[in-house]
Motif scaffolding. Structure first.
Motif, mmCIF file in Angstrom:
data_model
loop_
_atom_site.group_PDB
_atom_site.id
_atom_site.type_symbol
_atom_site.label_atom_id
_atom_site.label_comp_id
_atom_site.label_asym_id
_atom_site.label_seq_id
_atom_site.Cartn_x
_atom_site.Cartn_y
_atom_site.Cartn_z
ATOM 1 N N LEU A 106 26.308 -9.065 74.927
ATOM 2 C CA LEU A 106 26.174 -8.265 76.141
ATOM 3 C C LEU A 106 25.779 -9.142 77.330
ATOM 4 C CD1 LEU A 106 26.024 -5.504 77.602
ATOM 5 C CD2 LEU A 106 23.627 -5.413 76.892
ATOM 6 N N ALA A 107 24.830 -10.045 77.114
ATOM 7 C CA ALA A 107 24.376 -10.932 78.192
ATOM 8 C C ALA A 107 25.508 -11.816 78.694
ATOM 9 C CB ALA A 107 23.204 -11.781 77.705
ATOM 10 N N LEU A 108 26.288 -12.370 77.791
ATOM 11 C CA LEU A 108 27.424 -13.206 78.192
ATOM 12 C C LEU A 108 28.490 -12.389 78.910
ATOM 13 C CD1 LEU A 108 27.707 -15.560 75.087
ATOM 14 C CD2 LEU A 108 26.873 -16.138 77.378
ATOM 15 N N ALA A 109 28.742 -11.198 78.420
ATOM 16 C CA ALA A 109 29.741 -10.340 79.052
ATOM 17 C C ALA A 109 29.319 -9.961 80.471
ATOM 18 C CB ALA A 109 29.974 -9.078 78.223
ATOM 19 N N MET A 110 28.038 -9.685 80.650
ATOM 20 C CA MET A 110 27.546 -9.302 81.974
ATOM 21 C C MET A 110 27.584 -10.464 82.963
ATOM 22 S SD MET A 110 26.654 -6.057 82.115
ATOM 23 C CE MET A 110 28.273 -5.893 81.414
ATOM 24 N N SER A 111 27.618 -11.697 82.469
ATOM 25 C CA SER A 111 27.569 -12.856 83.367
ATOM 26 C C SER A 111 28.951 -13.412 83.720
ATOM 27 C CB SER A 111 26.708 -13.961 82.745
ATOM 28 O OG SER A 111 27.290 -14.463 81.570
ATOM 29 N N THR A 112 30.013 -12.874 83.166
ATOM 30 C CA THR A 112 31.338 -13.451 83.421
ATOM 31 C C THR A 112 31.805 -13.248 84.860
ATOM 32 O OG1 THR A 112 32.400 -11.475 82.531
ATOM 33 C CG2 THR A 112 32.102 -13.330 81.024
ATOM 34 N N ASP A 113 31.578 -12.062 85.432
ATOM 35 C CA ASP A 113 31.950 -11.841 86.832
ATOM 36 C C ASP A 113 31.167 -12.770 87.745
ATOM 37 O OD1 ASP A 113 33.644 -9.847 86.047
ATOM 38 O OD2 ASP A 113 32.409 -8.187 86.763
ATOM 39 N N ALA A 114 29.887 -12.925 87.439
ATOM 40 C CA ALA A 114 29.038 -13.804 88.253
ATOM 41 C C ALA A 114 29.509 -15.253 88.148
ATOM 42 C CB ALA A 114 27.580 -13.685 87.815
ATOM 43 N N PHE A 115 29.971 -15.667 86.958
ATOM 44 C CA PHE A 115 30.497 -17.016 86.792
ATOM 45 C C PHE A 115 31.706 -17.235 87.698
ATOM 46 C CE2 PHE A 115 33.655 -19.820 84.810
ATOM 47 C CZ PHE A 115 32.933 -21.005 84.742
ATOM 48 N N ALA A 116 32.634 -16.289 87.684
ATOM 49 C CA ALA A 116 33.835 -16.424 88.512
ATOM 50 C C ALA A 116 33.479 -16.450 89.995
ATOM 51 C CB ALA A 116 34.797 -15.279 88.215
ATOM 52 N N ALA A 117 32.541 -15.603 90.404
ATOM 53 C CA ALA A 117 32.113 -15.610 91.805
ATOM 54 C C ALA A 117 31.424 -16.927 92.156
ATOM 55 C CB ALA A 117 31.173 -14.436 92.072
ATOM 56 N N ALA A 118 30.664 -17.484 91.216
ATOM 57 C CA ALA A 118 29.973 -18.752 91.458
ATOM 58 C C ALA A 118 30.957 -19.901 91.624
ATOM 59 C CB ALA A 118 29.001 -19.047 90.320
ATOM 60 N N VAL A 119 32.039 -19.864 90.882
ATOM 61 C CA VAL A 119 33.068 -20.890 91.063
ATOM 62 C C VAL A 119 33.573 -20.846 92.497
ATOM 63 C CG1 VAL A 119 35.382 -21.649 90.389
ATOM 64 C CG2 VAL A 119 33.737 -20.996 88.623
ATOM 65 N N SER A 120 33.824 -19.634 93.002
ATOM 66 C CA SER A 120 34.306 -19.526 94.382
ATOM 67 C C SER A 120 33.244 -19.972 95.378
ATOM 68 C CB SER A 120 34.775 -18.106 94.691
ATOM 69 O OG SER A 120 33.692 -17.216 94.795
ATOM 70 N N LYS A 121 31.978 -19.754 95.079
ATOM 71 C CA LYS A 121 30.905 -20.231 95.956
ATOM 72 C C LYS A 121 30.844 -21.759 95.928
ATOM 73 C CE LYS A 121 29.593 -16.345 97.479
ATOM 74 N NZ LYS A 121 30.077 -16.009 98.802
ATOM 75 N N GLY A 122 31.020 -22.336 94.756
ATOM 76 C CA GLY A 122 31.039 -23.794 94.644
ATOM 77 C C GLY A 122 32.234 -24.406 95.354
ATOM 78 N N VAL A 123 33.373 -23.704 95.315
ATOM 79 C CA VAL A 123 34.576 -24.167 96.001
ATOM 80 C C VAL A 123 34.333 -24.215 97.507
ATOM 81 C CG1 VAL A 123 36.919 -23.440 96.644
ATOM 82 C CG2 VAL A 123 36.260 -23.479 94.250
ATOM 83 N N ALA A 124 33.646 -23.189 98.030
ATOM 84 C CA ALA A 124 33.421 -23.094 99.473
ATOM 85 C C ALA A 124 32.460 -24.165 99.989
ATOM 86 C CB ALA A 124 32.883 -21.712 99.826
ATOM 87 N N THR A 162 25.128 -21.400 87.444
ATOM 88 C CA THR A 162 24.881 -22.816 87.736
ATOM 89 C C THR A 162 26.088 -23.646 87.337
ATOM 90 O OG1 THR A 162 22.497 -22.500 87.438
ATOM 91 C CG2 THR A 162 23.315 -24.753 87.300
ATOM 92 N N LEU A 163 26.614 -23.391 86.154
ATOM 93 C CA LEU A 163 27.828 -24.092 85.716
ATOM 94 C C LEU A 163 29.019 -23.749 86.617
ATOM 95 C CD1 LEU A 163 27.550 -23.669 81.839
ATOM 96 C CD2 LEU A 163 27.224 -25.772 83.156
ATOM 97 N N GLY A 164 29.122 -22.496 87.023
ATOM 98 C CA GLY A 164 30.226 -22.066 87.869
ATOM 99 C C GLY A 164 30.248 -22.775 89.216
ATOM 100 N N VAL A 165 29.087 -22.950 89.825
ATOM 101 C CA VAL A 165 29.031 -23.664 91.110
ATOM 102 C C VAL A 165 29.476 -25.108 90.926
ATOM 103 C CG1 VAL A 165 27.483 -24.510 92.935
ATOM 104 C CG2 VAL A 165 27.273 -22.164 92.124
ATOM 105 N N MET A 166 29.059 -25.737 89.835
ATOM 106 C CA MET A 166 29.447 -27.127 89.598
ATOM 107 C C MET A 166 30.939 -27.241 89.279
ATOM 108 S SD MET A 166 26.722 -28.447 90.533
ATOM 109 C CE MET A 166 27.135 -30.168 90.358
ATOM 110 N N VAL A 167 31.501 -26.267 88.574
ATOM 111 C CA VAL A 167 32.948 -26.245 88.350
ATOM 112 C C VAL A 167 33.659 -26.066 89.688
ATOM 113 C CG1 VAL A 167 34.838 -24.879 87.356
ATOM 114 C CG2 VAL A 167 32.853 -25.458 85.953
ATOM 115 N N GLY A 168 33.107 -25.211 90.533
ATOM 116 C CA GLY A 168 33.666 -25.005 91.865
ATOM 117 C C GLY A 168 33.664 -26.269 92.697
ATOM 118 N N ARG A 169 32.687 -27.134 92.452
ATOM 119 C CA ARG A 169 32.640 -28.424 93.161
ATOM 120 C C ARG A 169 33.898 -29.230 92.879
ATOM 121 N NH1 ARG A 169 27.913 -32.695 93.686
ATOM 122 N NH2 ARG A 169 29.159 -34.523 94.164
ATOM 123 N N ILE A 170 34.295 -29.262 91.620
ATOM 124 C CA ILE A 170 35.493 -30.017 91.225
ATOM 125 C C ILE A 170 36.744 -29.365 91.815
ATOM 126 C CG2 ILE A 170 36.904 -30.706 89.247
ATOM 127 C CD1 ILE A 170 34.184 -30.755 87.663
#
Length: 189
Positions: free
Chosen positions: A9-27, A148-156
């Motif tokens: 449940l915890a992992l499922a709830m964090s998937t949308d946030a991960f995708a949004a974090a990637v976009s934040k890292g990209v920006a 945290t991982l999503g922002v760093m992936v967004g960096r790349i």
């Protein structure tokens, strides 16, 4: 709830946030790890609080939250995504200083938009034998790590995307909102 079901449940709830974090890292232009952790903390705290709020509201708000959560998330992510696209296109025409840090309120709004489903989950958890504090803490911790991982992936991704990074990030937020809306509307009989 068992430990395994809480973890899933915890992992499922964090998937949308991960995708949004990637976009934040990209920006961001080359976000530092400290900025990624800051973003993860903001998202994680919000993601941990929303199931607690949902649990506290229980059956009173269950009907409202489940009927409107997808529309609220879609609208918030659409607005945030359009703002990012506009900023990305404006940066294209003028040389603006690179964004190195997102505002707290922008991150909080994005975090809230991706955690509305966790509030609905919290409502449903009020009706089963569950330790809501452990579940909320697990959701918050999973979100902290994933964001945290999503922002760093967004960096790349941002380095590869160059000047179009913020536009791509905005499109990603709109895509997340659209996916949330589609998922809920397609489930309606």
């Amino acid at each position: 709830m068992t430990f395994l079901s809480t973890l899933i449940l915890a992992l499922a709830m964090s998937t949308d946030a991960f995708a949004a974090a990637v976009s934040k890292g990209v920006a961001l232009r080359k976000p530092r790890f400290s900025e990624a952790v800051r973003t993860g903390l903001i998202f994680g705290v919000i993601e941990a609080l929303t199931p607690l709020i949902g649990w506290a509201l229980g059956s009173i708000a269950a009907e409202f939250v489940s009927e409107w959560d997808h529309w609220i998330a879609f609208c918030m992510l659409l607005v945030l995504g359009c703002m990012m696209i506009r900023n990305g296109l404006n940066n294209e025409s003028e040389e603006a200083p690179p964004v190195t840090r997102h505002s707290f309120w922008l991150l909080a709004a994005t975090g809230f938009a991706t955690s509305i489903d966790a509030m609905a989950v919290g409502v449903s958890l009020a009706f089963i034998d569950n330790n809501i504090l452990i579940t909320a803490a697990a959701i918050g911790l999973a979100t902290l790590v994933m964001v945290t991982l999503g922002v760093m992936v967004g960096r790349i991704v941002g380095i590869i995307a160059g000047k179009w990074a913020e536009v791509l990030g905005g499109l990603a937020l709109i895509g997340i909102g659209s996916a949330i809306l589609y998922e809920h509307l397609s489930a309606v009989p």
